[in-house]
Motif scaffolding. Structure first.
Motif, PDB file in Angstrom:
ATOM      1  N   MET A  16       0.819  -1.215   0.000  1.00  0.00           N
ATOM      2  CA  MET A  16       0.000   0.000   0.000  1.00  0.00           C
ATOM      3  C   MET A  16       0.852   1.265   0.000  1.00  0.00           C
ATOM      4  O   MET A  16       0.488   2.251  -0.624  1.00  0.00           O
ATOM      5  N   ARG A  17       1.974   1.244   0.700  1.00  0.00           N
ATOM      6  CA  ARG A  17       2.859   2.417   0.679  1.00  0.00           C
ATOM      7  C   ARG A  17       3.405   2.655  -0.726  1.00  0.00           C
ATOM      8  O   ARG A  17       3.604   3.778  -1.149  1.00  0.00           O
ATOM      9  N   GLY A  20      -0.607   2.110  -3.229  1.00  0.00           N
ATOM     10  CA  GLY A  20      -1.939   2.504  -2.787  1.00  0.00           C
ATOM     11  C   GLY A  20      -2.813   1.312  -2.429  1.00  0.00           C
ATOM     12  O   GLY A  20      -2.344   0.180  -2.323  1.00  0.00           O
ATOM     13  N   VAL A  64      -5.323   2.296   7.674  1.00  0.00           N
ATOM     14  CA  VAL A  64      -4.735   3.122   6.619  1.00  0.00           C
ATOM     15  C   VAL A  64      -5.585   4.382   6.509  1.00  0.00           C
ATOM     16  O   VAL A  64      -6.745   4.323   6.119  1.00  0.00           O
ATOM     17  N   PHE A  66      -6.426   7.946   4.848  1.00  0.00           N
ATOM     18  CA  PHE A  66      -6.230   8.631   3.569  1.00  0.00           C
ATOM     19  C   PHE A  66      -7.240   9.757   3.434  1.00  0.00           C
ATOM     20  O   PHE A  66      -8.259   9.787   4.113  1.00  0.00           O
ATOM     21  N   ILE A 117      -2.571   8.484   0.591  1.00  0.00           N
ATOM     22  CA  ILE A 117      -2.446   7.872   1.918  1.00  0.00           C
ATOM     23  C   ILE A 117      -1.713   8.830   2.843  1.00  0.00           C
ATOM     24  O   ILE A 117      -0.633   9.322   2.527  1.00  0.00           O
ATOM     25  N   ILE A 120      -0.241   5.086   8.036  1.00  0.00           N
ATOM     26  CA  ILE A 120      -0.590   3.690   8.297  1.00  0.00           C
ATOM     27  C   ILE A 120      -0.108   3.374   9.701  1.00  0.00           C
ATOM     28  O   ILE A 120       1.057   3.592  10.022  1.00  0.00           O
TER      29      ILE A 120
END
Length: 166
Positions: A16-17, A20, A64, A66, A117, A120
């Motif tokens: 995800m980092r 996304g 997470v 965002f 984002i 996290i």
């Protein structure tokens, strides 16, 4: 910009980092996207799905956070009812105004880019509800949908109702 939170397995953090949040969850009418909630003053309501998601087998979950534009359309509603489509800021205000917001969810029908984002981080392991909001004091359902074979305690629940495991 509306701040939202998506709960997922910790093993997805690196991915995800880098790229996304992928839109892989199935929503109403077969649309794919992601489930999330707005960040509210109550930690309990914001992260209410943690305990229910842990029942699926993931033990370590992360939140997470965002941002998305206030005018972007999202689907919002209680998990047991058909959702309504409205702007993200309106949907966040709708959930914040509920006397009991447990069971509400957002559905965003697009992936979230890595640059959207904000943060996290790990979440408290005992936050949220299991099975359904206000499940305490109600006898559990013994049907095979609610209590599939192999789930912890399912055979005991079915035996209490006179059902047998075949």
């Amino acid at each position: 910009m509306t701040m939202l939170v998506h709960i997922t397995a910790a093993k997805n953090t690196r991915s995800m980092r880098r790229s996304g949040i992928r839109a892989v969850s199935g929503g109403h009418e077969g649309v794919s996207g992601i489930y999330c909630l707005p960040v509210l003053p109550s930690y309990q309501i914001t992260h209410q799905w943690v305990r229910e998601l842990r029942r699926g087998g993931q033990r370590t979950l992360v939140a997470v956070y965002f941002r998305m534009p206030d005018d972007e359309p999202v689907q919002v509603g209680h998990y047991s009812r058909f959702p309504a489509e409205m702007a993200s800021s309106e949907a966040a205000a709708l959930i914040a105004a509920q006397p009991d917001a447990r069971g509400y969810e957002f559905f965003v029908s697009r992936p979230i880019r890595a640059d959207e984002i904000h943060r996290i981080r790990g979440v408290n392991r005992v936050t949220g509800w299991r099975y359904m909001p206000d499940a305490h004091g109600r006898p559990p359902c013994a049907c095979p949908i609610c209590n599939p074979s192999g789930q912890y305690g399912a055979a005991k629940i079915r035996a209490a109702f006179g059902d047998t495991d075949d």
